[in-house]
Design a protein around this motif. Structure first.
Motif, PDB file in Angstrom:
ATOM      1  N   ASP B   6       0.854  -1.184   0.000  1.00  0.00           N
ATOM      2  CA  ASP B   6       0.000   0.000   0.000  1.00  0.00           C
ATOM      3  C   ASP B   6       0.884   1.226   0.000  1.00  0.00           C
ATOM      4  O   ASP B   6       1.298   1.727   1.048  1.00  0.00           O
ATOM      5  N   VAL B   9       0.461   4.629   2.055  1.00  0.00           N
ATOM      6  CA  VAL B   9       0.713   4.814   3.491  1.00  0.00           C
ATOM      7  C   VAL B   9       1.663   5.974   3.793  1.00  0.00           C
ATOM      8  O   VAL B   9       1.304   6.885   4.547  1.00  0.00           O
ATOM      9  N   SER B  12       0.109   9.523   3.175  1.00  0.00           N
ATOM     10  CA  SER B  12      -1.226   9.894   3.651  1.00  0.00           C
ATOM     11  C   SER B  12      -1.152  10.261   5.131  1.00  0.00           C
ATOM     12  O   SER B  12      -0.221   9.883   5.839  1.00  0.00           O
ATOM     13  N   TYR B  15       0.636   9.716   8.508  1.00  0.00           N
ATOM     14  CA  TYR B  15       2.019   9.214   8.418  1.00  0.00           C
ATOM     15  C   TYR B  15       2.951  10.154   7.677  1.00  0.00           C
ATOM     16  O   TYR B  15       4.133  10.239   7.981  1.00  0.00           O
ATOM     17  N   ILE B 193       5.933   4.066  12.023  1.00  0.00           N
ATOM     18  CA  ILE B 193       4.881   3.801  11.033  1.00  0.00           C
ATOM     19  C   ILE B 193       4.773   2.301  10.775  1.00  0.00           C
ATOM     20  O   ILE B 193       3.672   1.748  10.649  1.00  0.00           O
ATOM     21  N   GLU B 194       5.945   1.649  10.728  1.00  0.00           N
ATOM     22  CA  GLU B 194       5.928   0.198  10.523  1.00  0.00           C
ATOM     23  C   GLU B 194       5.147  -0.490  11.642  1.00  0.00           C
ATOM     24  O   GLU B 194       4.288  -1.341  11.386  1.00  0.00           O
ATOM     25  N   GLU B 196       2.883   0.700  13.495  1.00  0.00           N
ATOM     26  CA  GLU B 196       1.475   1.099  13.511  1.00  0.00           C
ATOM     27  C   GLU B 196       0.683   0.437  12.376  1.00  0.00           C
ATOM     28  O   GLU B 196      -0.458   0.032  12.565  1.00  0.00           O
ATOM     29  N   THR B 197       1.309   0.341  11.199  1.00  0.00           N
ATOM     30  CA  THR B 197       0.551  -0.045   9.999  1.00  0.00           C
ATOM     31  C   THR B 197       0.981  -1.387   9.416  1.00  0.00           C
ATOM     32  O   THR B 197       0.300  -1.915   8.555  1.00  0.00           O
ATOM     33  N   HIS B 199       3.178  -1.643   7.378  1.00  0.00           N
ATOM     34  CA  HIS B 199       3.663  -1.374   6.027  1.00  0.00           C
ATOM     35  C   HIS B 199       5.104  -0.861   6.113  1.00  0.00           C
ATOM     36  O   HIS B 199       5.408   0.265   5.757  1.00  0.00           O
TER      37      HIS B 199
END
Lengths: 219, 238, 267
Positions: B6, B9, B12, B15, B193-194, B196-197, B199
């Protein structure tokens, strides 16, 4: 949380020793892998076909523009995805260090080879040696002599860098010290101890490199 | 293993904001650490070339200490150990009242670490100027201070520009270690971010690209500076 | 002390009288220097009178450059005394900076400052050390550049000049301080053969104008035709000190004879 006594030292010593061994193991393996890969990259950049040389240059310059921590995190994330099964922190860290340090080693090796003047190559080929022989017998022996101290200095830096596996929780010396320090509640003593160990190892290493350099000059 | 890509990520909300905040902290840490490293490094580097033996010894000691301990451990020493060793009032101030302790610790740790490396470059640059030049300066009646100011340092400065470029890049890269004492700079944010998501690839790619752009920009800036100060007839860049 | 003579028939009497009355500018008295266990200089004594040109020669490693550098304190020494215009060089209290500002020095490798133009090279010390105004230093520099034939190179950087031009600029730089004496440390050794003469011509002109000069050189033509006296060194010792004509006609030591025969065969 008690004082630091013989019992505590005896209790934590094996754990710290294991950590130090892990650090040294990482150092030796990453050094061997990094220098080998670095040598290949250097040769490709000097003598390889143009597109391949450009690729090698991109590899070296690309890796040299990102932080080592980033690379360690990348491989910690990617290795299990790529192989499809869980892989230990040690293996992923070792691959990360090898790939990363190869970029630095290759620059040292390339500079070492290029520091030998074109005149030497010309003199060698003028005496009838083939270009390959000229490199084998004239250029490379001089180049390796010049670059050995720098390769060793870079390896001392690599040893210090192994402490960064802390971010993926691998139990090297640094992480072992940190874990113990927090568990036993003696941050000051343990971190100072770690500083002393690193200082003694690295400054002794650096001094040996200096001695080597001097003995090579006087020869 | 199946990975769900995605690429939206990292660009957006929220992030993208995290990454930008990380970038800002990276620049703030690296910038301030560079200023500190440059001032201390030039001072120590000059000390190592002076006729005074004690000054040279002190400079050598500084360099040996700061180059023999991993940067990560140096940060821990500044963050966890030094406040404990200070007098009670100073320690109290650091723990209670110092704003942004992670930031200032990173700046001091990274700055003093880098200073040792800069000092080595400065010393090498001064030595490259050569004894003949200082002799000529002395022979014409210039004092030691004058000979450094008008002859040795201006020439040495041009020699050290290229190696200082790589030290500057090192400061940017090494500022990532600040995440280990809790400062969410660029690398730290991408890891955030990793977590959290999940991704990670997208987040790490974004951070990596930002580092590459920073590096290229720094190199271009230093090249331009080198051209401006180049001496006609010598040291032309090939 | 023996009084050196210039055996130039036309001015014989005038020169002889003149020399007797001339004050000593550089007096080197039993100077010894050790570097570790190595004796670099052993009991060296010599003088340079006002307006005199003394050439110091000898094989490489004989200590001649070291002796020259002792004169303005660029090299230290352990025993003996060196006096320049009445000031003792070796003494702690001596203001070496001030002394050096009165003695010009020319180096084998020119040592022009690469980041400054020729003009800036010449005006740096007059402005910073002597406190001259920019315009005074500039005027002086331009007149010196005309004298050494480099007026058109004033705004060049040293790297843009040939070796001979650089050395002439270096001589102008030394002269800008209005020195009481000039020291030359193998000023032509680093030059291409075809540019040597342009530097020697400038030096010869200086000698004609009465500059006091101590010159370490292998240029025996210059020594023979321009120098008043020649000092021969070997192994850190001064073996011979003689009037130039006498030195070349009849060197008194075997080592000077063999040195001369070797060097004259090369030149």
């Amino acid at each position: 949380m008690g004082g630091i006594d013989a019992d505590l030292i005896a209790a934590v010593a094996p754990f710290l020793w294991d950590g130090l061994c892990t650090s040294l193991e990482l150092l030796v393996l990453a050094m061997a892998g990094g220098i080998s890969l670095g040598a290949i990259l250097a040769v490709i950049r000097i003598a390889g076909p143009k597109p391949l040389a450009a690729l090698a240059a991109t590899y070296v310059n690309g890796l040299r523009s990102i932080p080592l921590i980033m690379v360690i995190l990348w491989f910690y994330l990617l290795m299990p995805l790529a192989t499809g099964r869980p892989i230990g922190a040690f293996t992923s860290a070792l691959v990360a260090f090898t790939i990363f340090e190869a970029a630095y080693y290759s620059e040292i090796i390339r500079a070492g080879i290029q520091s030998i003047s074109k005149q030497q190559l010309a003199a060698a080929t003028a005496s009838g040696l083939s270009p390959l022989q000229a490199y084998r017998f004239v250029v490379l022996p001089q180049a390796f002599r010049n670059m050995t101290p720098i390769l060793l200095s870079q390896s001392i830096a690599l040893f210090q860098d192994t402490s960064l596996v802390y971010v993926v929780g691998l139990r090297d010396f640094m992480t072992a010290v940190s874990v113990t320090a927090n568990r036993e509640g003696h941050l000051v003593a343990f971190y100072l101890f770690a500083a002393l160990v690193y200082f003694v190892l690295c400054s002794t290493g650096a001094q040996s490199v200096q001695l080597l350099k001097k003995s090579m000059v006087s020869q | 293993m199946i990975y769900h890509w995605d690429w939206s990520v990292p660009i957006s909300a929220p992030y993208l904001g995290w990454l930008m905040s990380g970038l800002a902290w990276t620049l703030l840490v690296a910038g301030a650490a560079w200023v500190l490293a440059f001032i201390v490094g030039v001072g120590i580097g000059i000390l190592r070339t002076l006729p005074n033996r004690a000054a040279r010894r002190f400079g050598a000691l500084y360099v040996t200490i700061f180059r023999s301990i991993p940067l990560l451990l140096q940060l821990f020493l500044w963050y966890f150990v030094v406040p404990e060793l200070l007098p009670a009032s100073a320690a109290h101030w650091i723990k209670r009242d110092l704003p942004l302790p992670e930031y200032w610790t990173s700046v001091i740790g990274l700055g003093l670490f880098t200073a040792a490396r800069i000092a080595e470059q400065i010393r090498a640059g001064i030595e490259a100027v050569g004894r003949g030049q200082s002799m000529a300066a002395a022979a014409s009646g210039l004092t030691l201070l004058q000979s450094y100011r008008y002859v040795v340092l201006p020439v040495a400065a041009r020699y050290v520009l290229p190696p200082l470029t790589s030290e500057f890049l090192n400061v940017i890269k090494n500022s990532s270690l600040a995440l280990t004492i809790g400062l969410l700079e660029l690398t730290g944010q991408s890891r955030q971010i990793e977590g959290e998501t999940f991704h990670g690839i997208e987040a790490f790619t974004a951070a990596t690209l930002i580092y590459v752009v920073l590096t290229l920009a720094a190199i271009a800036a230093m090249r331009a500076l080198e051209r401006v100060v180049a001496i006609p007839g010598v040291m032309a860049r090939v | 002390m023996t009084i050196p003579l210039r055996l130039d028939s036309r001015n014989f009497v005038r020169d002889e009288l003149d020399l007797v009355l001339r004050p000593v500018v550089i007096a080197i008295d039993h100077v010894s220097k050790k570097f570790g266990d190595l004796d670099v200089l052993k009991q060296c004594s010599m003088t340079v009178l006002k307006g005199e040109v003394v050439v110091v020669c000898g094989p490489s490693g004989s200590g001649k450059s070291t002796l020259l550098k002792c004169v303005n304190g660029l090299e230290g020494f352990q025993a003996g005394t060196i006096t320049v215009a009445g000031t003792s060089v070796g003494e702690r209290r001596t203001d070496l900076t001030k002394l050096r500002s009165q003695i010009g020095m020319v180096f084998q490798h020119f040592e022009l400052y690469p980041h400054l133009t020729v003009l800036q090279n010449i005006t740096l010390a007059p402005i910073q050390v002597l406190g001259r105004t920019k315009s005074a230093a500039f005027d002086k520099a331009m007149s010196l550049l005309r004298r050494v034939g480099l007026a058109d190179k004033a705004d060049c950087h040293p790297g843009q000049l040939s070796g001979g031009q650089q050395q002439r600029a270096a001589i102008a730089r030394a002269l800008a301080m209005d020195p009481i004496a000039m020291l030359f440390d193998e000023p032509t050794s680093a030059l291409d053969p075809e540019t040597i003469s342009e530097v020697l011509d400038v030096m010869t002109g200086l000698a004609r104008d009465g500059m006091t000069m101590m010159v370490v050189t292998h240029e025996m033509g210059f020594a023979r035709h321009v120098a008043n006296r020649v000092v021969f060194m070997d192994g850190g010792c001064i073996l011979e000190e003689a009037a130039a004509e006498a030195f070349f006609a009849q060197p008194s030591t075997e080592r000077a004879r063999s040195f001369l025969s070797k060097i004259l065969r090369q030149q």
